[in-house]
Design a protein around this motif. Structure first.
Motif, mmCIF file in Angstrom:
data_model
loop_
_atom_site.group_PDB
_atom_site.id
_atom_site.type_symbol
_atom_site.label_atom_id
_atom_site.label_comp_id
_atom_site.label_asym_id
_atom_site.label_seq_id
_atom_site.Cartn_x
_atom_site.Cartn_y
_atom_site.Cartn_z
ATOM 1 N N LEU A 22 58.685 17.980 39.099
ATOM 2 C CA LEU A 22 59.199 18.861 38.050
ATOM 3 C C LEU A 22 58.977 18.253 36.674
ATOM 4 C CD1 LEU A 22 62.523 20.151 39.628
ATOM 5 C CD2 LEU A 22 60.408 21.407 39.272
ATOM 6 N N ARG A 23 59.087 16.918 36.574
ATOM 7 C CA ARG A 23 58.792 16.265 35.295
ATOM 8 C C ARG A 23 57.365 16.545 34.878
ATOM 9 N NH1 ARG A 23 61.870 11.218 33.237
ATOM 10 N NH2 ARG A 23 60.176 11.195 31.750
ATOM 11 N N ALA A 24 56.461 16.439 35.852
ATOM 12 C CA ALA A 24 55.061 16.719 35.536
ATOM 13 C C ALA A 24 54.903 18.171 35.107
ATOM 14 C CB ALA A 24 54.182 16.415 36.751
ATOM 15 N N LEU A 25 55.630 19.065 35.786
ATOM 16 C CA LEU A 25 55.519 20.493 35.445
ATOM 17 C C LEU A 25 56.009 20.762 34.027
ATOM 18 C CD1 LEU A 25 55.078 23.508 36.303
ATOM 19 C CD2 LEU A 25 57.503 23.523 36.856
ATOM 20 N N VAL A 26 57.216 20.281 33.696
ATOM 21 C CA VAL A 26 57.777 20.659 32.390
ATOM 22 C C VAL A 26 57.052 19.974 31.246
ATOM 23 C CG1 VAL A 26 60.044 21.198 33.313
ATOM 24 C CG2 VAL A 26 59.624 18.919 32.407
ATOM 25 N N ASN A 27 56.325 18.882 31.531
ATOM 26 C CA ASN A 27 55.567 18.254 30.460
ATOM 27 C C ASN A 27 54.125 18.739 30.395
ATOM 28 O OD1 ASN A 27 57.542 16.647 29.225
ATOM 29 N ND2 ASN A 27 57.432 15.206 30.923
ATOM 30 N N SER A 28 53.770 19.656 31.300
ATOM 31 C CA SER A 28 52.411 20.193 31.255
ATOM 32 C C SER A 28 52.350 21.338 30.241
ATOM 33 C CB SER A 28 52.027 20.708 32.643
ATOM 34 O OG SER A 28 52.830 21.828 32.957
ATOM 35 N N ASP A 29 51.166 21.917 30.088
ATOM 36 C CA ASP A 29 51.026 23.055 29.173
ATOM 37 C C ASP A 29 51.928 24.207 29.607
ATOM 38 O OD1 ASP A 29 49.270 21.650 27.732
ATOM 39 O OD2 ASP A 29 47.465 22.646 28.484
ATOM 40 N N TYR A 30 52.020 24.378 30.938
ATOM 41 C CA TYR A 30 52.871 25.449 31.448
ATOM 42 C C TYR A 30 54.326 25.216 31.044
ATOM 43 C CZ TYR A 30 53.694 29.343 34.606
ATOM 44 O OH TYR A 30 53.988 30.575 35.111
ATOM 45 N N GLY A 31 54.744 23.960 31.134
ATOM 46 C CA GLY A 31 56.104 23.607 30.735
ATOM 47 C C GLY A 31 56.355 23.918 29.280
ATOM 48 N N ARG A 32 55.331 23.693 28.449
ATOM 49 C CA ARG A 32 55.487 24.019 27.023
ATOM 50 C C ARG A 32 55.705 25.508 26.812
ATOM 51 N NH1 ARG A 32 53.478 19.211 24.298
ATOM 52 N NH2 ARG A 32 52.504 18.104 26.009
ATOM 53 N N VAL A 33 55.015 26.311 27.614
ATOM 54 C CA VAL A 33 55.204 27.763 27.504
ATOM 55 C C VAL A 33 56.632 28.119 27.931
ATOM 56 C CG1 VAL A 33 54.420 30.022 28.284
ATOM 57 C CG2 VAL A 33 52.771 28.196 27.937
ATOM 58 N N MET A 34 57.106 27.476 29.005
ATOM 59 C CA MET A 34 58.473 27.726 29.449
ATOM 60 C C MET A 34 59.461 27.449 28.324
ATOM 61 S SD MET A 34 58.094 25.916 33.172
ATOM 62 C CE MET A 34 59.780 25.380 33.313
ATOM 63 N N VAL A 35 59.307 26.290 27.696
ATOM 64 C CA VAL A 35 60.230 25.916 26.623
ATOM 65 C C VAL A 35 60.093 26.877 25.448
ATOM 66 C CG1 VAL A 35 60.796 24.114 24.968
ATOM 67 C CG2 VAL A 35 60.335 23.522 27.341
ATOM 68 N N GLY B 161 50.726 35.913 22.687
ATOM 69 C CA GLY B 161 49.812 36.342 23.741
ATOM 70 C C GLY B 161 50.143 35.828 25.124
ATOM 71 N N TYR B 162 51.278 35.153 25.267
ATOM 72 C CA TYR B 162 51.635 34.701 26.616
ATOM 73 C C TYR B 162 52.307 35.825 27.371
ATOM 74 C CZ TYR B 162 50.630 30.029 24.971
ATOM 75 O OH TYR B 162 50.000 28.935 24.476
ATOM 76 N N ASP B 163 52.071 35.855 28.678
ATOM 77 C CA ASP B 163 52.711 36.866 29.508
ATOM 78 C C ASP B 163 54.101 36.361 29.898
ATOM 79 O OD1 ASP B 163 53.510 38.756 31.276
ATOM 80 O OD2 ASP B 163 51.579 38.899 32.307
ATOM 81 N N VAL B 164 55.066 36.655 29.034
ATOM 82 C CA VAL B 164 56.408 36.104 29.190
ATOM 83 C C VAL B 164 57.025 36.511 30.525
ATOM 84 C CG1 VAL B 164 58.747 36.241 28.286
ATOM 85 C CG2 VAL B 164 56.842 35.888 26.739
ATOM 86 N N LYS B 165 56.831 37.791 30.887
ATOM 87 C CA LYS B 165 57.443 38.276 32.121
ATOM 88 C C LYS B 165 56.920 37.512 33.325
ATOM 89 C CE LYS B 165 58.191 42.926 30.391
ATOM 90 N NZ LYS B 165 57.647 44.271 30.317
ATOM 91 N N ARG B 166 55.589 37.286 33.341
ATOM 92 C CA ARG B 166 55.000 36.612 34.496
ATOM 93 C C ARG B 166 55.491 35.170 34.591
ATOM 94 N NH1 ARG B 166 48.843 36.741 34.352
ATOM 95 N NH2 ARG B 166 49.115 34.679 33.467
ATOM 96 N N VAL B 167 55.570 34.503 33.439
ATOM 97 C CA VAL B 167 56.039 33.111 33.454
ATOM 98 C C VAL B 167 57.490 33.063 33.950
ATOM 99 C CG1 VAL B 167 56.537 31.099 32.038
ATOM 100 C CG2 VAL B 167 54.481 32.424 31.604
ATOM 101 N N LYS B 168 58.317 33.983 33.425
ATOM 102 C CA LYS B 168 59.721 33.971 33.846
ATOM 103 C C LYS B 168 59.832 34.228 35.340
ATOM 104 C CE LYS B 168 61.977 36.438 30.382
ATOM 105 N NZ LYS B 168 63.222 36.961 29.829
ATOM 106 N N LEU B 169 59.015 35.179 35.835
ATOM 107 C CA LEU B 169 59.063 35.484 37.266
ATOM 108 C C LEU B 169 58.624 34.272 38.084
ATOM 109 C CD1 LEU B 169 59.468 37.453 39.556
ATOM 110 C CD2 LEU B 169 57.131 38.243 39.250
ATOM 111 N N ALA B 170 57.553 33.608 37.628
ATOM 112 C CA ALA B 170 57.048 32.446 38.377
ATOM 113 C C ALA B 170 58.101 31.346 38.409
ATOM 114 C CB ALA B 170 55.761 31.947 37.731
#
Lengths: 312, 376
Positions: free
Chosen positions: B220-233, B246-255
């Motif tokens: 999870l540390r690797a995930l939240v510090n990745s580019d994807y994690g930046r989008v989450m934050v 331009g990020y697909d907020v709904k898809r990220v939230k669902l994932a």
């Protein structure tokens, strides 16, 4: 077989329950942007105060109910000053450290939920320690309505009248009193209201006390009909929550409509499939409603009205 | 003098460089603890936890396994709420669904392969439940506090539903759901196929959970510090702006919500197999609120906070079995949300440690400066 009269009584019963459970929560949520997850425990406090006043101190039931309302409203006042606004801790820390330590929970929905949830844990366990796992119950007054083999408690059905009265009085308070005007101004635009000389702080305190008082009233009214256990608040909380969400931001209209809709769904399903499915139908309706009307019924009404105005 | 220190630090620098490359992907602005000292402490903490059963015996291992199992649930809420800003009051839904799924599958197929399949089915069940609920909410435009309320209501729906499954019609194969009485005789965890299977009880179960937990934490540390994690934050900080970029907020939230469901599912399966029992009690409001408490106390924007606070609060709650337990837990929650809205771990990282450094650091020069001051 669905019995028409029975269905009507059941509807009145669930309508009253939902409206009374939700009113206090809706007012606090609508005006302060605070979700009081301890609302069920405020109701429990009102019920306990009423029962104790009636059984231990021998007050007649109406006086005991009034005592329940007053106790809960005062408790709400203290909670607002200590936890929601952090006024008392901040006053102490201003004196000791020269700075505030708590930021008020106004309009911080998630934080207010978490904090009041902590309060509710403390209240349930505190009551359990003080009064044990249950309390003697006041008998239900007014007897039963009997008809062709069925009977229904007169008291519970007549609570529907009280629920309508509560809604009506709330409407009058918001529409015609000075407090109501200040409260509406505070909802619309807090900063402007303050600039115009509205003491928003006092509006918040009053609102929280009124909301708590309504919770106390609900507890007092239902004290004769429910088993007095420390955890009794949770059954009210769910219905209250669902009603507020389904109803939407407008307090009186939203609560009325939600009470009507959810009350009838609950009555129909309970009548045909039993209490369990009545409850599940109610909860599922709530989920589906939020999915299609995220801002509740009144939010939807508001949107339609705006669109009409723009069109005209 | 300078040359001397350089020569001394040469191998050390090389070691640090090697370490940084290894550890780099686990570090970043989204996690607490981005220093060599942190990793040394982390390693020592893991060793201490691993030594627990050796020092205190199998009963301790059995008890502590529960705290470790709950930590998955804490981490799941931290990812969903702390990092993506979706306050879910319903992590126990996925926890419970996974536990029941595992129960049904493993009671019907009491072989190692069946139990392994049950593990997979349980986690998948939790994830699937989260995916369905999440799709329904995020693609339906449900936002903010209304998500919280839907998840809360889902918890109550399941509680009501599972409580009435006492009848015979609620028996799936060999497994009876059992209503309020719950589902007993869920087997111990086993992984593998017949002939080559590992069965986990007490101490071995503890080690299995510990290793899985540490791996999950690092993942999870690797995930939240990745580019994807930046989008989450970014979604947590400002959803509309992130969508505008331009990020697909709904898809990220669902994932993320689905991932949270899977993690809570892991917790649920492990909990069911640890206690050999499932009951509708897991859908109660009190239990549903525990993850929120852990994550708030520890610091929701920190995975380490969720981990530490879950273990800490549960240990505290377990030690205080008396009447005061819930009063203390509730008061803790109040104090932390009011006084330290960020939680303990970020507070230690941002306030306490710098303060300590300043105080300790200022003492040394001042000790040296004292004679100079006297000479003035």
């Amino acid at each position: 077989m669905v019995n028409g009269l029975n269905l009507l009584f059941q509807f009145l019963d669930s309508f009253a329950f939902i409206v009374l459970a939700a009113a206090g929560l809706a007012i606090i949520f609508g005006i302060m942007g605070v979700i009081n997850l301890a609302h069920g425990e405020f109701i429990m406090l009102g019920a306990y105060a009423t029962t104790l006043a009636n059984i231990q101190y021998g007050l007649p039931l109406p006086a005991a109910m009034a005592a329940g309302v007053v106790v809960t409203a005062l408790f709400g006042l203290v909670v607002e000053r200590v936890i929601i606004s952090g006024w008392l801790p901040n006053a102490i820390s201003q004196f000791a450290l020269g700075r505030d330590i708590i930021e008020p929970l106004y309009d911080r929905l998630a934080d207010s939920m978490v904090a009041t949830w902590g309060l509710s844990l403390v209240m349930v366990q505190g009551v359990r320690i003080l009064y044990g796992n249950s309390l003697d119950q006041i008998g239900t007054p007014l007897g039963n309505i009997a008809y062709s083999g069925f009977s229904y408690s007169t008291y519970r059905v007549s609570l529907a009248g009280v629920a309508v009265a509560v809604l009506f009085v709330t409407f009058l308070v918001f529409r015609y009193t000075e407090y109501g005007m200040r409260a509406r101004a505070t909802i619309q635009d807090e900063d402007t209201a303050r600039a115009m000389g509205v003491d928003t702080e006092r509006t918040y305190v009053t609102t929280f006390a009124i909301g708590s008082g309504l919770a106390g009233l609900t507890g007092a009214l239902y004290a004769p009909t429910i088993t007095m256990v420390p955890g009794l608040g949770s059954s009210f909380l769910v219905e209250a929550f669902v009603a507020v969400v389904v109803g939407g931001p407008s307090v009186v209209l939203g609560t009325t409509l939600a009470g009507g809709l959810l009350g009838s769904i609950n009555a129909v399903f309970s009548n045909i499939y039993g209490t369990f499915f009545g409850r599940i139908a109610l909860l599922v309706t709530a989920i589906v409603m939020i999915r299609f009307l995220p801002e509740g019924i009144t939010g939807f009404v508001e949107r339609v009205r705006k669109r009409r105005q723009e069109g005209a | 003098m300078a040359a001397e220190t350089d020569a001394d630090a040469g191998p050390l620098d090389r070691l640090v460089g090697w370490f940084d490359r290894r550890v780099g992907r686990f570090e970043g602005p989204n996690t607490v603890g981005n220093s060599l000292r942190f990793w040394v402490l982390f390693f020592l903490g893991a060793v201490a936890l691993a030594l627990g059963p050796v020092l205190f015996g199998p009963y301790w291992a059995f008890q502590s396994s529960l705290f470790l199992v709950y930590a998955f649930l804490g981490l799941s809420l931290s990812v969903v709420w702390g990092y993506t800003g979706v306050l879910s009051f319903g992590q126990v839904v996925f926890f419970g669904v996974a536990g029941y799924t595992f129960g049904v599958v493993s009671v019907n197929f009491q072989t190692p392969l069946g139990i392994t399949g049950g593990f997979a089915a349980g986690v998948l069940g939790g994830a699937l439940m989260a995916a369905v609920l999440g799709y329904f909410m995020f693609y339906g435009g449900v936002r903010n506090v209304y998500v919280t309320i839907i998840t809360l209501v889902s918890t109550l729906v399941l509680h009501t539903f599972m409580a009435q499954t006492a009848g015979d019609e609620w028996t799936i194969g060999e497994a009876a759901l059992g209503g309020f009485n719950g589902m007993p005789t869920i087997p111990n965890l086993a992984l593998g196929v017949e002939g080559a299977a590992l069965t986990f009880t007490d101490v071995t179960f503890y080690y299995f959970v510990l290793i899985l937990l540490l791996a999950t934490y690092l993942g999870l540390r690797a995930l939240v510090n990745s580019d994807y994690g930046r989008v989450m934050v970014a979604i947590r900080e400002d959803e509309d702006r992130t969508r505008m970029f331009g990020y697909d907020v709904k898809r990220v939230k669902l994932a993320v919500f689905t991932l949270g469901g899977a993690l809570a599912g892991v917790s649920g399966v492990l909990n069911a197999t640890l206690n050999n029992y499932m009951s509708p009690g897991v859908f109660e409001l009190t239990f549903a609120s525990l993850p929120v408490i852990w994550v708030s106390v520890g610091g929701r924007k920190s995975l380490l906070g969720a981990l530490v606070a879950t273990l800490g609060v549960e240990f505290l709650r377990f030690s205080l079995t008396g009447e005061l337990a819930f009063i203390i837990v509730g008061a803790l929650l109040l104090v932390f949300i009011l006084g330290l809205p960020g939680g303990i771990v970020p507070w230690v990282d941002e306030t306490l440690l710098p303060w300590l450094k300043r105080t300790v650091g200022s003492r040394r020069p001042s000790a040296a400066a004292t004679p100079a001051e006297e000479s003035d």
